[in-house]
Design an enzyme around this catalytic site. Sequence first.
Site, PDB file in Angstrom:
ATOM      1  N   GLU A  24      11.531  -2.324   5.403  1.00  0.00           N
ATOM      2  CA  GLU A  24      12.004  -0.391   5.698  1.00  0.00           C
ATOM      3  C   GLU A  24      12.756  -0.776   6.717  1.00  0.00           C
ATOM      4  O   GLU A  24      13.003  -0.368   8.058  1.00  0.00           O
ATOM      5  CB  GLU A  24      10.342  -0.665   5.071  1.00  0.00           C
ATOM      6  N   ASP A  62       9.297   4.132  -0.574  1.00  0.00           N
ATOM      7  CA  ASP A  62       8.354   3.976   0.543  1.00  0.00           C
ATOM      8  C   ASP A  62       6.950   3.207  -0.190  1.00  0.00           C
ATOM      9  O   ASP A  62       5.935   3.677  -0.531  1.00  0.00           O
ATOM     10  CB  ASP A  62       7.673   5.113   1.321  1.00  0.00           C
ATOM     11  N   ASP A  98       0.919  -1.124  -0.123  1.00  0.00           N
ATOM     12  CA  ASP A  98       0.085   0.213   0.411  1.00  0.00           C
ATOM     13  C   ASP A  98       0.594   1.336   0.022  1.00  0.00           C
ATOM     14  O   ASP A  98       2.220   1.638   0.249  1.00  0.00           O
ATOM     15  CB  ASP A  98      -0.792  -0.395   1.365  1.00  0.00           C
ATOM     16  N   GLU A 141       0.216  -1.932   6.147  1.00  0.00           N
ATOM     17  CA  GLU A 141       1.282  -0.799   5.976  1.00  0.00           C
ATOM     18  C   GLU A 141       0.715   0.691   6.542  1.00  0.00           C
ATOM     19  O   GLU A 141       1.048   0.942   8.274  1.00  0.00           O
ATOM     20  CB  GLU A 141       2.572  -0.909   5.884  1.00  0.00           C
TER      21      GLU A 141
END
EC number: 3.5.1.14
Length: 391
Positions: A175, A113, A82, A147
Site C-alpha cells: 500500500e 485503507d 484489518d 497491519e
Amino acid sequence: MQDATKKLDTIAIENFRKYLRIPSVHPNVNYDDCVSFLRDYSKDLEISFNVYECQVKKPMVVLSWLGKEPNLPSVMLNSHMDVVPVIESNWVHKPFDADIDENGNVYARGAQDVKSLGIQYLEAIRRLKAEYYQPRRTVHVTFAPDEEVGGVLGMKLFVKSEHFRDLDVGFALDEGIPGETEYWVYNAEKTTKRVVVHCEGQGGHGSLLIDDTAGEKVSRFLTKFYAFRKDEKAKGDDAISVNLTIMQGGVQNNVIPSEFVLTFDTRLPPTADAKAFKEKINQWCDESGDGVWIEDFGDLALAPITNLDNNLFWLAFKKTVEEMKIPLKVLVLNASSDAVHLRGAGVSTLGFCPHLNTPNRAHRDNEYLNIDVLIHGIEAFCKIIPAISNV
C-alpha cells in the site's frame, strides 16, 4: 465490448462494497468472514487459495495465479484485511454499509485503507484472464492480518516462515498514500519510535510556589522539543516527525504532582542520524533539570530502503506509468506498513495506490473512495501487473 466492460465494472463495485461490509475492525478482529469472502473470490477467478496461520486466528490469505515460468522468483501484491476503529456518530453514512452517494463516492472504513487495493489487484486479474493472458512469473495476491497494529502477528511472522520462503518472492507491491494529480510510489518508510520522558520534581500543596516542580521541567523540555519540531518541519520529506501524544500525571487539583510522564510519537527517515537523535533527547533531559530522564527505547535500527538503481522491476513499473502519461514521484512513507517487514526479509518492495484525485481520509471519519477511482486503479493494474510479472 462496451457492455462487457460495464459488466466488469459492476462486478468490481459489487465486490468492493461486499468486502467493505465485513467489519474486520480493531480491537479483536475476527477474520473469518474475510477468509470466506476471499476463498469464494479465488473460485470465481479460478486461481489457487491458501491460508497460513503463523499465529492462531491471524490468517495470511494467499491467492496465487500460476505463471508460465513458475520457477522464476514470484511477484507479490499485498494488502491487509484489518481496519482501524470508528466513532460511528461522526459518520454521515454508517461505516460498514458501503453506501454510494450521488457523486459515486463509496463511504466505508477501509475504502482507502486499504480494501480497495486488494479488490483492484483481483479485478485486474479477472480482466487479464478474460483476455487469456498468463503472466511469466507467478503472481501471489496476499491479504495480511493486523497491519494496523504493526503486523507483529501478521506479516512480521509470515516473512520468517517456511510458507513465505516457498513463495520465493522476488518483488512486491504494498500500500501507499493517494496522490492528487500524480502517482506517489514509496521505496522506504520512516522508522516509528515511541519516546517516553519522565519529569520528576518537588510535590506539595497547590497553593505554594515551590521550586523545582515537575511542571517546570515539562515546560523546559517541551520548549526544546517544539523548537526542534519547527526546524524539522521546514525540511519536508526528510524531516524527523515528532509529536506529543500522551501526557500523564496529577491526582487532584490542589496537589502539585511529583512526576509527569510525556509520550511522543517520533518517526525517522532512512537518511536520519539515529544515534544523534537519541543523544539530542538525552541532552534535552539534562538541560531540563534533575529528574528528567528517558525510558530506554533500545537501538534505533532504521527501516531498509528498496534500491531503485538498476532495479528491473522498478524500471518496468516506471516505464509503464510513463506510457500511461501519469506523473510519478518517489517518496518516503511517513506512516508504517507491511512493506517494512518485506524489505527486512530482503524483498524489493514498493508502496503504491493508484488513487488519483483522492483526498487522503485514511483513519479519518467519513472515509470514502470514488467508484471511478476504483475502476481507474483496476485499469492501471491491468498494465502494471503484466509489466512487473514479465520482468
